[in-house]
Scaffold this motif. Structure first.
Motif, PDB file in Angstrom:
ATOM      1  N   PHE A 295      62.780 -18.327  19.006  1.00  4.43           N
ATOM      2  CA  PHE A 295      61.499 -17.652  19.196  1.00  4.43           C
ATOM      3  C   PHE A 295      61.222 -16.530  18.202  1.00  4.43           C
ATOM      4  N   SER A 296      62.255 -15.887  17.646  1.00 10.25           N
ATOM      5  CA  SER A 296      61.984 -14.840  16.655  1.00 10.25           C
ATOM      6  C   SER A 296      61.307 -15.406  15.403  1.00 10.25           C
ATOM      7  N   PRO A 297      61.868 -16.450  14.772  1.00  7.25           N
ATOM      8  CA  PRO A 297      61.173 -17.018  13.604  1.00  7.25           C
ATOM      9  C   PRO A 297      59.803 -17.582  13.948  1.00  7.25           C
ATOM     10  N   LEU A 298      59.692 -18.150  15.166  1.00 10.73           N
ATOM     11  CA  LEU A 298      58.409 -18.734  15.571  1.00 10.73           C
ATOM     12  C   LEU A 298      57.343 -17.652  15.706  1.00 10.73           C
ATOM     13  N   THR A 299      57.725 -16.508  16.276  1.00  7.72           N
ATOM     14  CA  THR A 299      56.783 -15.397  16.424  1.00  7.72           C
ATOM     15  C   THR A 299      56.351 -14.862  15.068  1.00  7.72           C
ATOM     16  N   VAL A 300      57.318 -14.675  14.176  1.00  5.47           N
ATOM     17  CA  VAL A 300      57.001 -14.190  12.829  1.00  5.47           C
ATOM     18  C   VAL A 300      56.102 -15.176  12.087  1.00  5.47           C
ATOM     19  N   LEU A 301      56.405 -16.468  12.197  1.00  4.25           N
ATOM     20  CA  LEU A 301      55.637 -17.497  11.484  1.00  4.25           C
ATOM     21  C   LEU A 301      54.172 -17.488  11.886  1.00  4.25           C
ATOM     22  N   PHE A 302      53.900 -17.413  13.184  1.00  5.92           N
ATOM     23  CA  PHE A 302      52.516 -17.532  13.644  1.00  5.92           C
ATOM     24  C   PHE A 302      51.750 -16.218  13.547  1.00  5.92           C
ATOM     25  N   PHE A 303      52.397 -15.163  13.057  1.00  6.81           N
ATOM     26  CA  PHE A 303      51.670 -13.950  12.699  1.00  6.81           C
ATOM     27  C   PHE A 303      51.573 -13.781  11.187  1.00  6.81           C
ATOM     28  N   SER A 304      52.019 -14.780  10.458  1.00  7.38           N
ATOM     29  CA  SER A 304      51.974 -14.718   9.003  1.00  7.38           C
ATOM     30  C   SER A 304      50.853 -15.617   8.475  1.00  7.38           C
ATOM     31  N   GLU A 305      50.593 -15.500   7.187  1.00  4.69           N
ATOM     32  CA  GLU A 305      49.570 -16.330   6.566  1.00  4.69           C
ATOM     33  C   GLU A 305      50.033 -17.770   6.376  1.00  4.69           C
ATOM     34  N   GLU A 306      51.357 -18.016   6.519  1.00 11.89           N
ATOM     35  CA  GLU A 306      51.902 -19.365   6.361  1.00 11.89           C
ATOM     36  C   GLU A 306      51.866 -20.172   7.650  1.00 11.89           C
ATOM     37  N   ALA A 307      51.259 -19.637   8.715  1.00 11.24           N
ATOM     38  CA  ALA A 307      51.211 -20.361   9.984  1.00 11.24           C
ATOM     39  C   ALA A 307      50.509 -21.706   9.805  1.00 11.24           C
ATOM     40  N   PRO A 308      51.069 -22.792  10.345  1.00 11.75           N
ATOM     41  CA  PRO A 308      50.450 -24.112  10.174  1.00 11.75           C
ATOM     42  C   PRO A 308      49.071 -24.234  10.818  1.00 11.75           C
ATOM     43  N   PHE A 309      48.810 -23.434  11.847  1.00 18.96           N
ATOM     44  CA  PHE A 309      47.484 -23.390  12.456  1.00 18.96           C
ATOM     45  C   PHE A 309      47.306 -22.023  13.107  1.00 18.96           C
ATOM     46  N   ASN A 310      46.075 -21.656  13.382  1.00 19.48           N
ATOM     47  CA  ASN A 310      45.756 -20.318  13.886  1.00 19.48           C
ATOM     48  C   ASN A 310      45.954 -20.253  15.400  1.00 19.48           C
ATOM     49  N   PHE A 311      47.149 -19.859  15.810  1.00 17.54           N
ATOM     50  CA  PHE A 311      47.462 -19.730  17.236  1.00 17.54           C
ATOM     51  C   PHE A 311      48.548 -18.665  17.374  1.00 17.54           C
ATOM     52  N   PRO A 312      48.173 -17.367  17.340  1.00 21.02           N
ATOM     53  CA  PRO A 312      49.178 -16.283  17.386  1.00 21.02           C
ATOM     54  C   PRO A 312      50.083 -16.342  18.610  1.00 21.02           C
ATOM     55  N   GLY A 313      49.584 -16.906  19.711  1.00 26.50           N
ATOM     56  CA  GLY A 313      50.381 -16.956  20.930  1.00 26.50           C
ATOM     57  C   GLY A 313      51.184 -18.228  21.103  1.00 26.50           C
ATOM     58  N   PHE A 314      51.371 -18.991  20.020  1.00 24.34           N
ATOM     59  CA  PHE A 314      52.066 -20.269  20.144  1.00 24.34           C
ATOM     60  C   PHE A 314      53.508 -20.093  20.607  1.00 24.34           C
ATOM     61  N   SER A 315      54.187 -19.051  20.132  1.00 24.44           N
ATOM     62  CA  SER A 315      55.573 -18.830  20.569  1.00 24.44           C
ATOM     63  C   SER A 315      55.635 -18.521  22.061  1.00 24.44           C
ATOM     64  N   ILE A 316      54.634 -17.806  22.578  1.00 23.30           N
ATOM     65  CA  ILE A 316      54.590 -17.509  24.018  1.00 23.30           C
ATOM     66  C   ILE A 316      54.371 -18.798  24.811  1.00 23.30           C
ATOM     67  N   LEU A 317      53.541 -19.698  24.275  1.00 21.42           N
ATOM     68  CA  LEU A 317      53.326 -20.985  24.941  1.00 21.42           C
ATOM     69  C   LEU A 317      54.618 -21.790  24.988  1.00 21.42           C
ATOM     70  N   CYS A 318      55.393 -21.755  23.912  1.00 23.97           N
ATOM     71  CA  CYS A 318      56.676 -22.472  23.885  1.00 23.97           C
ATOM     72  C   CYS A 318      57.645 -21.888  24.914  1.00 23.97           C
ATOM     73  N   ILE A 319      57.585 -20.581  25.113  1.00 22.64           N
ATOM     74  CA  ILE A 319      58.383 -19.962  26.176  1.00 22.64           C
ATOM     75  C   ILE A 319      57.978 -20.537  27.531  1.00 22.64           C
ATOM     76  N   GLY A 320      56.685 -20.734  27.712  1.00 21.08           N
ATOM     77  CA  GLY A 320      56.195 -21.337  28.948  1.00 21.08           C
ATOM     78  C   GLY A 320      56.708 -22.753  29.140  1.00 21.08           C
ATOM     79  N   PHE A 321      56.855 -23.513  28.054  1.00 18.12           N
ATOM     80  CA  PHE A 321      57.385 -24.870  28.162  1.00 18.12           C
ATOM     81  C   PHE A 321      58.823 -24.858  28.679  1.00 18.12           C
TER      82      PHE A 321
END
Length: 439
Positions: A383-409
């Motif tokens: 989750f640390s790399p996932l959180t950093v990735l989705f707050f960076s410009e290199e994120a594959p799509f615009n979803f800042p909360g994607f890591s939180i959703l994965c926690i929910g999974f």
């Protein structure tokens, strides 16, 4: 066992004071970390990675230490084993109580990483084993719920204190309370393990005659349980194995929250210490009311296995709403659902404790806590790399909360497993209920 009710009260006071010291600094530590590592910034990859690394290292140490501490507590007593973690947990608090500059932060970080290998989960593990020692099977789920309610109360008062105090004063008071907790435990808490005949520095007999149980037949633990020992423990009953799987994925989700949620709120809505405190206060009050009032009332009528499923599904909903939070008020409203998550540990602890004989509760709770620690090792790696990735410009799509959703999974996997759990017949024992103590 005379005085069990009084012993429970002393345990609750010990747990409350110890967790009060812990929770007082949680809302402030994110700001302290950001100020020391990335002053003036709202997003800091270094802080996220360091937090994740610390969690992984301490979790790896806890994987070994929790089964060891639980096993030794069966042999030498809960009180003796509580002394070490409660004492060494004071050191990191004292460091930041003195000063919070970059150099002192790194000193805190080093000592916290080392001491957390022993302290993380040990108080909870030993407290659950203590409760199982003195409470009958029929009342164990309620007693575990009350214990969790005491933790939630500490969470509420600790968070409220942080909201009213400056950062420096919060750390100073937390260090003082931590010292008081250790002293109180040593003076007032009585030992709960029966037939305790050897001090901790002397070797005890391998077994006590007449106390052979299902666990003793399955495996004989050494001082340091091996992976084979833990595997044998997991094979004791299907119900215990299912509880272990649920504990793993639930802790995977909780570990993800620890390394990402506060930083997510910082980057997404620019939250600070006071806003963290308010958010935690809402969730803490709700959790306290739920555990101290509703859980003891519900457990006689609703099987703890079903209550566990409801709590896990509520946890998934909690993370789902966080991941799609569209406004600053959403986290505050969603905090009410956090009460569902805190129901999970007491339900799991009660289910697991009923599958183990009365003389091996430390082993059982230590095994579950060790599994929880293993999950916290894996969690930051994911989750640390996932959180950093989705707050960076290199994120594959615009979803800042994607890591939180994965926690929910991860929480959803626990929920699916809980649907199939069935309570096996508990191991017979003879514990005194609260009602019998009152007379």
């Amino acid at each position: 066992m005379e005085g069990s009710l009084a012993d429970m009260c002393h345990l609750f006071v010990t747990v409350f004071l110890s967790y009060l010291a812990t929770f007082m600094v949680i809302p402030a530590i994110t700001d302290v970390t950001m100020s020391a590592l990335c002053p003036g910034q709202s997003h800091c990859s270094l802080a996220i990675y360091l937090s994740g690394f610390q969690q992984a290292v301490t979790g790896l140490g806890s994987v070994v230490m929790m089964p060891l501490i639980g096993n030794l507590s069966d042999k030498y007593g809960r009180k003796a084993m509580l002394t070490l973690p409660m004492t060494i947990s004071i050191v990191p608090l004292v460091i930041l109580a003195y000063r919070r500059t970059t150099n002192f932060f790194y000193a805190y970080y080093l000592f916290k990483t080392i001491t957390a290998m022993v302290t993380n989960g040990s108080l909870n593990c030993l407290a659950l084993a203590y409760v199982a020692d003195v409470v009958s099977d029929g009342q164990r789920a309620s007693a575990f719920g009350i214990l969790s309610g005491v933790v939630s109360a500490a969470y509420v008062f600790g968070t409220l204190a942080t909201r009213c105090l400056t950062t420096g004063l919060a750390f100073q008071i937390a260090a003082s309370v931590s010292i008081v907790a250790a002293v109180y435990m040593r003076i007032f808490l009585k030992e709960s393990v029966e037939n305790l005949t050897q001090p901790i520095l002397k070797e005890a007999p391998d077994d006590i005659e007449g106390h052979s149980t299902l666990l003793a037949k399955a495996t004989e633990f050494k001082a340091i349980p091996s992976p084979r020992d833990l595997f044998c423990l997991l094979k004791i009953s299907p119900t215990f194995s299912q509880a272990a799987v649920i504990a793993f994925f639930n802790s995977l989700a909780e570990g993800g929250v620890e390394v990402s949620l506060l930083y997510f709120l910082k980057a997404r809505f620019n939250f600070n210490k006071d806003q963290y405190a308010v958010l935690m206060l809402i969730g803490g009050v709700t959790a306290m009311v739920m555990q101290l009032l509703f859980v003891p009332l519900l457990t006689p009528f609703i099987a703890e296995e079903r209550l566990l499923s409801v709590a896990l599904f509520g946890g998934f909903t909690y993370f789902l709403l966080y991941s799609i939070a569209w406004s600053k008020w959403v986290p505050y409203a969603n905090a009410l659902l956090s009460a569902m998550i805190v129901i999970v540990p007491p339900c799991l602890g009660s289910i697991a404790s009923k599958q183990i004989g009365p003389n091996e509760q430390g082993k059982a709770q230590g095994c579950i806590q060790g599994i929880n620690s293993l999950a916290t090792v894996i969690s930051p790696i994911i989750f640390s790399p996932l959180t950093v990735l989705f707050f960076s410009e290199e994120a594959p799509f615009n979803f800042p909360g994607f890591s939180i959703l994965c926690i929910g999974f991860a929480m959803m996997i626990s929920f699916i497993q809980s649907v199939f759990i069935r309570a096996a017949a508990p191991i017979p024992n003879h514990k005194i209920s609260f009602e019998s103590e009152e007379g």
